[in-house]
Design a protein around this motif. Structure first.
Motif, PDB file in Angstrom:
ATOM      1  N   UNK A  34       0.827  -1.212   0.000  1.00  0.00           N
ATOM      2  CA  UNK A  34       0.000   0.000   0.000  1.00  0.00           C
ATOM      3  C   UNK A  34       0.860   1.259   0.000  1.00  0.00           C
ATOM      4  N   UNK A  35       1.879   1.289   0.842  1.00  0.00           N
ATOM      5  CA  UNK A  35       2.729   2.479   0.954  1.00  0.00           C
ATOM      6  C   UNK A  35       3.529   2.713  -0.319  1.00  0.00           C
ATOM      7  N   UNK A  36       4.064   1.643  -0.883  1.00  0.00           N
ATOM      8  CA  UNK A  36       4.864   1.787  -2.092  1.00  0.00           C
ATOM      9  C   UNK A  36       4.001   2.184  -3.288  1.00  0.00           C
ATOM     10  N   UNK A  37       2.824   1.595  -3.395  1.00  0.00           N
ATOM     11  CA  UNK A  37       1.908   1.986  -4.475  1.00  0.00           C
ATOM     12  C   UNK A  37       1.512   3.452  -4.316  1.00  0.00           C
ATOM     13  N   UNK A  38       1.239   3.859  -3.070  1.00  0.00           N
ATOM     14  CA  UNK A  38       0.879   5.257  -2.820  1.00  0.00           C
ATOM     15  C   UNK A  38       2.020   6.185  -3.204  1.00  0.00           C
ATOM     16  N   UNK A  39       3.248   5.833  -2.807  1.00  0.00           N
ATOM     17  CA  UNK A  39       4.396   6.658  -3.157  1.00  0.00           C
ATOM     18  C   UNK A  39       4.600   6.754  -4.655  1.00  0.00           C
ATOM     19  N   UNK A  40       4.445   5.628  -5.350  1.00  0.00           N
ATOM     20  CA  UNK A  40       4.620   5.600  -6.807  1.00  0.00           C
ATOM     21  C   UNK A  40       3.564   6.459  -7.500  1.00  0.00           C
ATOM     22  N   UNK A  41       2.303   6.252  -7.119  1.00  0.00           N
ATOM     23  CA  UNK A  41       1.213   6.968  -7.777  1.00  0.00           C
ATOM     24  C   UNK A  41       1.239   8.465  -7.474  1.00  0.00           C
ATOM     25  N   UNK A  42       1.563   8.821  -6.221  1.00  0.00           N
ATOM     26  CA  UNK A  42       1.617  10.239  -5.872  1.00  0.00           C
ATOM     27  C   UNK A  42       2.720  10.960  -6.632  1.00  0.00           C
ATOM     28  N   UNK A  43       3.828  10.268  -6.843  1.00  0.00           N
ATOM     29  CA  UNK A  43       4.940  10.860  -7.584  1.00  0.00           C
ATOM     30  C   UNK A  43       4.513  11.242  -8.996  1.00  0.00           C
ATOM     31  N   UNK A  44       3.632  10.452  -9.581  1.00  0.00           N
ATOM     32  CA  UNK A  44       3.172  10.698 -10.946  1.00  0.00           C
ATOM     33  C   UNK A  44       1.917  11.570 -10.970  1.00  0.00           C
TER      34      UNK A  44
END
Length: 276
Positions: free
Chosen positions: A40-50
């Motif tokens: 969840x945290x990694x997906x959130x970090x990835x998506x927020x970056x984009x």
């Protein structure tokens, strides 16, 4: 969102009777990928970056014709492309704290240290695993955010910038490096505090509360001190231009790395000296 990992195979002894570090590394990697909060945290970090650069790009394109010259001058394409880095760092930092504080909250850290009595290899393994994972995740994220924002802004020549232009590639990849260092710093804070809420609060105070408080100081003091704060120094890693009262990208990166090293050193000393 659970931070409790399922049972994993503990590292075994090698032929000399010692715990092999590569097995500690593998054990910690198994824990890392087995915890639901990691995904969840990694997906959130990835998506927020984009997501943030994409949103800001659309907003900028739609309002460009009505913007004043000063507003247009304040819009830099690299600032738009890396807008998500400042948000994604929170998701990566929260996970960094959770990676070790969750084991203390569940008591599973006792099993870990029973398998690895010297303790420090556990810290090194967690740091290496998380540094590699966060960097591998963030590099494509910042590259996608750069080219996506440029594609959206292609109708505005003033906001077009080439990846091969001097300093641009360094700044874009520096965004990924910055987030990785933030994650390492947060993990070390989690090891020091040994409490999830306390670790996150400590990180937030250092990165989000302390910088604005500097504006209560006299301007000369603020200019002299703020540039050496971990958040401000680290942001120079993905800054294209060196502004007044800021460090150079290399110096800023080294200062943030120094904070990480200091936090890791404190965590290592406390890990050895304290009871579980």
């Amino acid at each position: 969102m659970s931070a409790i990992a399922p049972p994993v195979r503990l590292p075994r002894l090698d032929s000399t009777g010692r715990v092999a570090f590569r097995r500690v590394l593998l054990s910690e990697w198994t824990k890392l990928r087995s915890v639901r909060s990691t995904a969840w945290s990694l997906v959130a970090g990835f998506l927020l970056t984009i997501a943030f650069p994409v949103i800001f790009s659309f907003v900028t394109r739609s309002h460009w014709s009505s913007m004043s010259p000063s507003d247009r001058a304040g819009r830099h394409p690299l600032d738009i492309a890396l807008a998500g880095v400042n948000v994604a760092q929170l998701a990566i930092a929260v996970l960094g704290v959770l990676l070790i504080s969750a084991e203390y909250s569940t008591g599973s850290i006792r099993s870990t240290f029973t398998a690895v009595p010297k303790r420090l290899p556990v810290l090194w393994a967690k740091l290496l695993d998380y540094a590699a994972l966060s960097l591998v995740l963030m590099v494509p994220a910042v590259i996608v955010s750069f080219f996506a924002s440029q594609a959206i802004l292609q109708s505005i020549p003033q906001l077009q910038i080439s990846f091969s232009q001097p300093g641009v590639a360094r700044a874009v990849l520096g965004g990924a490096l910055y987030v990785m260092l933030v994650g390492i710093f947060a993990l070390a804070i989690g090891a020091i505090v040994r409490n999830t809420a306390g670790g996150i609060a400590t990180f937030a105070a250092i990165f989000f509360v302390l910088p604005p408080l500097m504006f209560t100081l006299p301007t000369s003091w603020n200019n002299a001190i703020s540039q050496y704060l971990p958040s401000e120094a680290g942001r120079q890693v993905f800054a294209l231009h060196h502004a007044a009262h800021t460090l150079t990208p290399l110096t800023g990166g080294l200062v943030l790395a120094g904070y990480c090293a200091a936090a890791i050193a404190i965590a290592a000393v406390l890990l050895v000296r304290r009871d579980v």
